[in-house]
Design a protein around this motif. Structure first.
Motif, PDB file in Angstrom:
ATOM      1  N   ARG A 113      -4.306   1.874  -5.166  1.00 49.45           N
ATOM      2  CA  ARG A 113      -3.142   1.945  -4.289  1.00 49.45           C
ATOM      3  C   ARG A 113      -2.050   0.993  -4.776  1.00 49.45           C
ATOM      4  N   ARG A 159      -1.531   0.098  -7.821  1.00 47.26           N
ATOM      5  CA  ARG A 159      -0.906   0.709  -8.999  1.00 47.26           C
ATOM      6  C   ARG A 159       0.036   1.819  -8.578  1.00 47.26           C
ATOM      7  N   GLU A 160      -0.385   2.604  -7.607  1.00 48.40           N
ATOM      8  CA  GLU A 160       0.459   3.720  -7.172  1.00 48.40           C
ATOM      9  C   GLU A 160       1.759   3.232  -6.533  1.00 48.40           C
ATOM     10  N   MET A 161       1.718   2.022  -5.973  1.00 46.92           N
ATOM     11  CA  MET A 161       2.931   1.481  -5.365  1.00 46.92           C
ATOM     12  C   MET A 161       3.759   0.726  -6.402  1.00 46.92           C
ATOM     13  N   GLY A 162       3.488   0.919  -7.651  1.00 53.11           N
ATOM     14  CA  GLY A 162       4.259   0.292  -8.710  1.00 53.11           C
ATOM     15  C   GLY A 162       3.818  -1.137  -8.978  1.00 53.11           C
TER      16      GLY A 162
END
Lengths: 85, 715
Positions: free
Chosen positions: A35, A37-40
């Motif tokens: 998560r 990583r997915e949020m940058g």
């Protein structure tokens, strides 16, 4: 990820306020790491700590994100010299 | 509208037939302004918030095309990724993948992205484009991006993605006409190919895709998107109503996981990274950043508001204002409502001849519903504040500050918002837990939320304090201190039980939290008022249906069966009624706490709503005075309670009993509406029943200890 011996690697919770680091590793819970990583908030992203030791407030990619202590502990960053951003 | 030359139509066209209006799904990250855009498009009443993930319920609105044809728009919960981590995100994923039977799979998708944070927002958009459905990308908050020094070229983005891109400022209504024009098009293009799956993962994607097509009846494009998702999601978060995947697909997934784990490949990180790489290349092409940016206004405000000293002072001031408003400002409209209800009741009494119907109307309907409606001002004030805190972006800061104290009991900052809301009413509080990703943390928050003293306990506290302390002799500060003590007891109880549950029933790894702090915004008063009215209306609707029903049933229980002796005193009539009998049956269980059967009736009727205690004790105790025949002399309830005795003549409401009763109300679970909402949110009867047992059990044990110790000490 390669790192130079001169660069200090420390958990995000220990990054000083105002300092910038490059995320080099996210440890711990796999699905939470994803998560992040997915949020940058992934490896190689630049993160600037705004404040906090227990709960960390950071700047990543133009957004302010708050991480609690356990979350910030699982993110290892490489300290960058001042003004690296 | 003609197509721009760079957009080519695919072979297979999705044409919205003339017989059926097209269904649009609206998706986007939390805080991207999606809900504002939805409201602007549909005009439907709906909530707008800044706290991540406020839009939770499935909201469907109707918009009209340029030619006046209706179009359905579904507002889906805000999400960062289709790889779901919370029930909200699971709903989004399942609707888009057509896994839900209760919602039609949308024909077209409107993907709202925050232009000021394009990279992160494009991550979800990228996953959405993979689905192979017609997509319209809305570049919202162009003004904010501009102010931050980002010059975005929508035409270039449109060329790269191959789908219409509409720049927009939803809050000012800019770009709406263009969006409506795009939505009105009979044909929409499909996105062009944008990224390659990393080579080591490609065979797995192909394998899973084939299985999804064969075994799960997915169209090939959706199957590919779902296969990619399964590799980052593992299908862990499941919600009721979604169809499970076939065993064969699970087997293939397990096979690949095993193989990668053996090789030490971090395939999910690889997938996310390669997607971000593609996005970064795209952004380098479409964004021009002008000049170095200093700290933004939000950064400067945050420097004070999340400061370890100033932040807490400000937070304290906000909370103090909130409580002050709920308890003092609300008093005026509450008195007004009270007076009008009383006037209505006496008017009915005068206008109708004596009989059961009149009693039902005055003692049942007006007293019951009036007792609830009187809380409307407090609830409106609380919702106004919550709306204000959410709309300005402060709510996320409050959660940030509270994270540290909450971590002491094993929860994190996000649990604070539901607990705060529970001071008004546990129902909106429990509904606000849906943004908590971890199922165990969410359940613990739901279980302890009703311990926060809600506004329905207030009348009981007030009555007991008034009975406990003669009004003139005691300074107001003492009364306020007792009141505060009750609130503190409830709050401590909630934290204590959260601590206990996290160590026993719901042991899990320490909670991990990541929360976005949205930029500060000027509050949109119109949206806040709209939300206040919407919630207030829901509350009134509840009062007009469920509580009306309960009031009628309660009246019936206190009135029937009728005492065969027509000359019986009202006291004897009540004792003869079903409620009286229930109270008597209950008496042995509550006598060790110092309560008699008449208090027992109050405790039982409190299940309708706690404040009903006041109206039912008014019925039970006040009528005794009428027994003397002096109808004109109506003793105030407080005096009636002070005069009440046990059969042996000992005073019933001693200070110790008043105090014990208050403590009982702090801890006992006595609210049917809360039970119903907990059942709905946890999808089982187990947790509401557990909640009743642990809360009422604690109340009984604490009151037993308190009363018996008090008695032993001579109080």
């Amino acid at each position: 990820m390669s790192r130079s011996p001169f660069n200090l690697r420390l958990p995000l919770c220990q990054l000083a306020a105002g300092a910038t680091g490059r995320i080099c590793e996210i440890t711990g819970d796999e699905s939470f790491a994803q998560r992040l990583r997915e949020m940058g908030f992934g490896e190689a992203a630049l993160v600037t700590k705004i404040s906090g030791t227990t709960t960390s407030l950071c700047h990543v990619n133009g957004t302010r994100l708050a991480l609690n202590h356990d979350a910030a502990k699982s993110v290892l960053v490489e300290l960058l010299p001042l003004g690296a951003r | 509208m003609t197509l721009p030359p760079h957009i080519s139509l695919p072979g297979k066209k999705r044409v919205a037939g003339p017989d059926r209006s097209p269904v649009y799904a609206m998706v986007g990250n939390p805080n991207c302004g999606k809900t504002t855009l939805f409201n602007a498009l549909t005009g439907l009443r709906q909530k707008v918030g800044n706290y991540p993930g406020v839009t939770i319920e499935k909201k469907i609105g109707e918009a009209f095309s340029q030619h006046g044809r209706p179009m359905k728009v579904i507002d889906l919960p805000g999400a960062y990724s289709l790889a779901a981590r919370s029930p909200d995100e699971a709903v989004l994923r399942d609707v888009l993948l057509g896994r839900r039977t209760d919602t039609p799979q949308p024909d077209r998708i409107i993907c709202v992205v925050d232009a000021s944070n394009l990279e992160r927002n494009l991550y979800l958009a990228h996953q959405i484009l993979d689905l192979g459905r017609p997509v319209i990308v809305v570049l919202n908050m162009m003004d904010v991006a501009h102010a931050a020094g980002h010059r975005i070229d929508p035409k270039k983005l449109e060329e790269s993605l191959g789908v219409p891109v509409i720049p927009c400022e939803a809050i000012r209504g800019k770009g709406l006409v263009e969006l409506r024009l795009a939505m009105s098009r009979a044909e929409l293009p499909l996105a062009r190919h944008r990224w390659d799956v990393p080579a080591p993962i490609a065979p797995a994607v192909a394998d899973l895709q084939a299985s999804l097509v064969q075994n799960d009846n997915r169209p090939p494009l959706v199957a590919r998107a779902e296969a990619l998702l399964l590799l980052t999601d593992f299908d862990t978060v499941r919600v009721a109503g979604s169809t499970p995947l076939s065993d064969r697909t699970h087997e293939i997934l397990a096979h690949w996981r095993q193989r990668w784990e053996g090789e030490g490949t971090d395939w999910s990180a690889t997938l996310i990274r390669s997607r971000y790489d593609a996005i970064n290349r795209l952004c380098a092409d479409v964004i021009r950043r002008t000049g170095a940016q200093g700290p933004s206004l939000s950064d400067r405000i945050d420097a004070a508001l999340v400061h370890s000293l100033w932040g807490w002072l400000f937070f304290g001031a906000v909370m103090a204002t909130l409580f002050f408003s709920i308890f003092t400002l609300a008093e005026y409209p509450m008195n007004w409502i009270d007076a009008h209800m009383a006037a209505l009741s006496s008017w009915v009494k005068g206008a109708m001849s004596a009989g059961d119907l009149r009693d039902l109307l005055t003692d049942g309907v007006i007293a019951g519903v009036g007792g609830i409606v009187v809380f409307l001002p407090q609830i409106l004030i609380l919702f106004f504040f919550v709306g204000l805190l959410e709309s300005t972006g402060y709510m996320a800061r409050a959660a940030f500050l509270m994270d540290r104290p909450m971590s002491k009991v094993g929860l994190h900052g996000k649990s604070f918002i539901p607990l705060l809301g529970s001071y008004a009413c546990a129902i909106p509080g429990i509904m606000a837990t849906r943004t908590i990703e971890n199922a165990k943390d969410r359940l613990v928050t739901i279980l302890v939320a009703p311990l926060m003293s809600c506004s329905a306990r207030l009348p009981v506290y007030l009555l007991m304090i008034a009975t406990l302390l003669p009004s003139t002799a005691v300074p107001t500060t003492t009364k306020a201190a007792i009141m505060l003590l009750m609130y503190a007891l409830g709050t401590l109880g909630a934290f204590g039980f959260a601590w206990l549950f996290k160590r026993t029933l719901f042991q899990s790894a320490p909670p991990l939290m990541i929360m976005e702090l949205p930029p500060y915004q000027r509050p949109h008063l119109r949206e806040i008022l709209r939300q206040m009215i919407e919630r207030g209306w829901l509350f009134l609707k509840n009062a007009g249906t469920i509580i009306l029903g309960i009031s009628i049933v309660l009246w019936f229980l206190t009135a029937y069966p009728k005492n065969p002796d027509p000359a019986a005193t009202p006291d004897a009539k009540i004792a003869y009624s079903l409620a009286g009998r229930a109270g008597k049956i209950l008496e042995p269980a509550i006598k060790p706490l110092g309560f008699d059967w008449r208090i027992g009736i109050g405790l039982v009727t409190s299940f309708a709503a706690r404040e009903v205690f006041v109206s039912s004790t008014a019925v039970v105790f006040n009528v005794q005075h009428f027994a003397g025949g002096k109808r004109a002399e109506v003793t105030p309830l407080r005096a009636a309670l002070r005069a009440a005795t046990w059969p042996d003549g000992a005073a019933l409401f001693t200070p110790l009993v008043c105090f014990t009763l208050m403590v009982y109300y702090v801890f006992a679970m006595q609210c049917m509406s809360t039970v119903a909402i907990v059942k709905r949110e946890t999808n089982s009867w187990r947790w509401p029943l557990f909640q009743i047992a642990y809360m009422t059990g604690t109340a009984w044990i604490l009151c037993f200890i308190l009363y018996q110790t008090g008695r032993a000490l001579g109080f």
